[in-house]
Write an enzyme that holds these catalytic residues in place. Structure first.
Site, mmCIF file in Angstrom:
data_model
loop_
_atom_site.group_PDB
_atom_site.id
_atom_site.type_symbol
_atom_site.label_atom_id
_atom_site.label_comp_id
_atom_site.label_asym_id
_atom_site.label_seq_id
_atom_site.Cartn_x
_atom_site.Cartn_y
_atom_site.Cartn_z
ATOM 1 N N LYS A 125 57.277 88.098 65.905
ATOM 2 C CA LYS A 125 58.193 88.115 67.054
ATOM 3 C C LYS A 125 59.583 88.630 66.664
ATOM 4 C CE LYS A 125 57.784 83.745 68.274
ATOM 5 N NZ LYS A 125 56.832 83.081 67.371
ATOM 6 N N ARG B 180 57.672 77.260 75.658
ATOM 7 C CA ARG B 180 56.588 76.920 74.727
ATOM 8 C C ARG B 180 55.659 75.870 75.318
ATOM 9 N NH1 ARG B 180 59.185 78.492 69.603
ATOM 10 N NH2 ARG B 180 58.388 77.515 67.802
ATOM 11 N N ARG C 185 57.046 83.911 53.481
ATOM 12 C CA ARG C 185 58.256 84.322 54.220
ATOM 13 C C ARG C 185 59.525 83.774 53.543
ATOM 14 N NH1 ARG C 185 58.540 83.574 60.631
ATOM 15 N NH2 ARG C 185 58.368 81.351 60.196
ATOM 16 N N ARG D 54 62.420 78.763 54.543
ATOM 17 C CA ARG D 54 62.703 77.861 55.656
ATOM 18 C C ARG D 54 62.067 76.508 55.392
ATOM 19 N NH1 ARG D 54 61.546 80.332 61.572
ATOM 20 N NH2 ARG D 54 60.531 78.323 61.879
ATOM 21 N N ARG E 123 52.313 73.554 63.449
ATOM 22 C CA ARG E 123 52.950 74.473 64.405
ATOM 23 C C ARG E 123 51.912 75.369 65.095
ATOM 24 N NH1 ARG E 123 56.823 76.798 60.247
ATOM 25 N NH2 ARG E 123 57.565 78.255 61.825
HETATM 26 P P1 AMP Z 1 60.722 78.992 65.596
HETATM 27 O O1 AMP Z 1 61.854 79.588 64.834
HETATM 28 O O2 AMP Z 1 60.527 79.628 66.939
HETATM 29 O O3 AMP Z 1 59.458 78.924 64.791
HETATM 30 O O4 AMP Z 1 61.139 77.474 65.924
HETATM 31 C C1 AMP Z 1 61.442 76.566 64.876
HETATM 32 C C2 AMP Z 1 61.353 75.155 65.387
HETATM 33 O O5 AMP Z 1 62.330 74.957 66.437
HETATM 34 C C3 AMP Z 1 60.031 74.777 66.027
HETATM 35 O O6 AMP Z 1 59.067 74.375 65.062
HETATM 36 C C4 AMP Z 1 60.453 73.628 66.931
HETATM 37 O O7 AMP Z 1 60.691 72.442 66.189
HETATM 38 C C5 AMP Z 1 61.807 74.098 67.443
HETATM 39 N N1 AMP Z 1 61.669 74.885 68.684
HETATM 40 C C6 AMP Z 1 61.968 76.215 68.867
HETATM 41 N N2 AMP Z 1 61.743 76.588 70.123
HETATM 42 C C7 AMP Z 1 61.271 75.496 70.776
HETATM 43 C C8 AMP Z 1 60.830 75.257 72.098
HETATM 44 N N3 AMP Z 1 60.816 76.224 73.035
HETATM 45 N N4 AMP Z 1 60.412 74.001 72.410
HETATM 46 C C9 AMP Z 1 60.431 73.011 71.519
HETATM 47 N N5 AMP Z 1 60.809 73.181 70.228
HETATM 48 C C10 AMP Z 1 61.246 74.410 69.846
#
Ligand code: AMP
Length: 277
Positions: free
Chosen positions: A63, A139, A174, A203, A214
Site C-alpha cells: 500500500k 478497516r 521490512r 517496526r 494482523r
Molecule cells: P498499519 O501501518 O496500517 O499497518 O497500522 C498499524 C497499526 O495501527 C495497526 O496494527 C492498528 O493497531 C492501528 N491501525 C491503523 N489503522 C487502523 C484502523 N483503521 N483501525 C484500527 N486500528 C488501526
C-alpha cells in the site's frame, strides 16, 4: 423584427455545448482533465470534483509504495491511519496513549478512536480541495459506515490481494530508514549504502506472531468493508512486480473516476434547463 435574429433553438444548442465538458477520457491524464473543467469555473475548487480514493490490503501488501504513486499522479492528500497513529504515539498525545497498547500487540485500535481522528482530518481544507487517499481506513464495518455517514463517499476503492506467505515474508524483512522514512526490505530491496543499512529500524509490530494477528484481523473484516463499496472496488494482484501493480492501480482509478464523473454528468443532465427569454 430584424431578419437576422438568431433562432432560440440555436442559442439553446450553444448553451448546451458550453455547459457540458466535465468528461474524463481514459487516454488523457485525469488531473489535467479535472483541472481543465475547474479552470472554466469561477468557483473555487469544489470538493465534489476532487478524487476520493481508498486503498486496502493486508499488512505489507504494498500500500505504501502504491500510495506514493497515486498521490503523485492524482495530486491527492495521502492519509495513512497507521502513520497518523504512530505520530500520535510519538507525540504522546491523548489519542496516542490510547492507541499504543493496541498497536504494540498488533491489534486494531477501537473504532471510535480512529473514526474521530480520520473524520476530523478529512474535513480539513487540503483534503477538501485536493481530494484524499485513505490508506488503512476503513478497516471494519463500523469504520466504513462512519465514513459514508460523514458523506465521504470514495470514487475508487483499490484492494491489493497478496497471499499470506508473501505478506509474512515481506513483513519479516521490512525495515525503515529513520532519517528519510524510506522503507526497505532486507531480502527484496536492501539499501546499497552501508551507512543506511546500519541505521535501519524494524517496526515494533513487524514480527511473525504479530503479523499473523494482523492478517487474521484483516481477513475477518475486509469482506464486510468491501460490501459497502461494491461499485467502486478495483482488485489488483499485489504479488506482481511493483511497476505492473502501479500500472493496474492507476488505470483502475482512472476508470472509476471516469465512471463517477459520468454519473454526476448524468445527474445534472436529468435536471430541466430552459433558455431564458
Ligand atoms: P498499519 O501501518 O496500517 O499497518 O497500522 C498499524 C497499526 O495501527 C495497526 O496494527 C492498528 O493497531 C492501528 N491501525 C491503523 N489503522 C487502523 C484502523 N483503521 N483501525 C484500527 N486500528 C488501526
Amino acid at each position: 423584427m430584424s431578419q437576422f435574429t438568431i433562432p432560440k433553438f440555436l442559442l439553446y444548442l450553444v448553451f448546451l455545448i458550453i455547459t457540458r465538458g466535465n468528461h474524463y477520457t481514459l487516454n488523457s491524464d485525469v488531473i489535467t482533465t479535472r483541472s481543465t473543467s475547474r479552470s472554466r469555473s469561477t468557483e473555487p475548487h469544489l470538493s465534489t470534483d476532487a478524487p476520493k480514493i481508498i486503498i486496502g490490503g493486508g499488512p505489507a501488501s504494498g500500500k505504501g509504495t502504491q500510495c506514493e504513486i497515486i498521490s503523485m499522479q492524482f495530486g491527492v492528500v495521502h492519509l495513512s491511519s497507521g502513520d497518523i497513529l504512530r505520530e500520535a504515539v510519538k507525540g504522546d498525545s491523548y489519542i496516542g496513549r490510547i492507541a499504543q497498547k493496541y498497536m504494540d500487540e498488533g491489534k486494531l485500535v477501537p473504532d471510535d478512536v480512529i473514526i474521530e481522528v480520520i473524520n476530523e482530518r478529512l474535513k480539513q481544507d487540503d483534503c477538501q480541495k485536493r481530494g484524499w487517499l485513505l490508506d488503512g481506513f476503513p478497516r471494519t464495518k463500523y469504520q466504513a459506515e462512519a465514513l459514508l455517514k460523514a458523506k465521504m463517499v470514495p470514487d475508487a476503492f483499490i484492494v491489493l490481494e497478496v497471499p499470506d506467505y508473501i505478506l509474512i515474508d515481506r513483513v519479516c524483512g521490512r525495515r525503515m530508514d529513520p532519517l528519510t522514512g524510506k522503507i526497505y526490505n532486507l531480502k527484496y530491496d536492501p539499501p546499497t549504502d552501508e551507512a543506511v543499512r546500519t541505521r535501519l529500524m524494524k517496526r515494533s509490530d513487524d514480527d511473525e506472531e504479530k503479523i499473523k494477528t494482523r492478517i487474521l484481523d484483516y481477513k475477518a473484516h475486509i469482506e464486510a468493508v468491501k460490501s459497502y463499496f461494491s461499485d467502486q472496488i478495483v482488485t489488483v494482484d499485489g504479488s506482481l512486480p511493483s511497476g505492473k501493480v502501479s500500472a493496474q492501480v492507476v488505470e483502475g482509478i482512472k476508470m472509476r473516476l471516469a465512471s463517477a464523473s459520468l454519473h454526476s454528468t448524468k445527474r445534472s443532465e436529468g435536471q430541466k434547463w430552459f433558455p431564458v427569454a
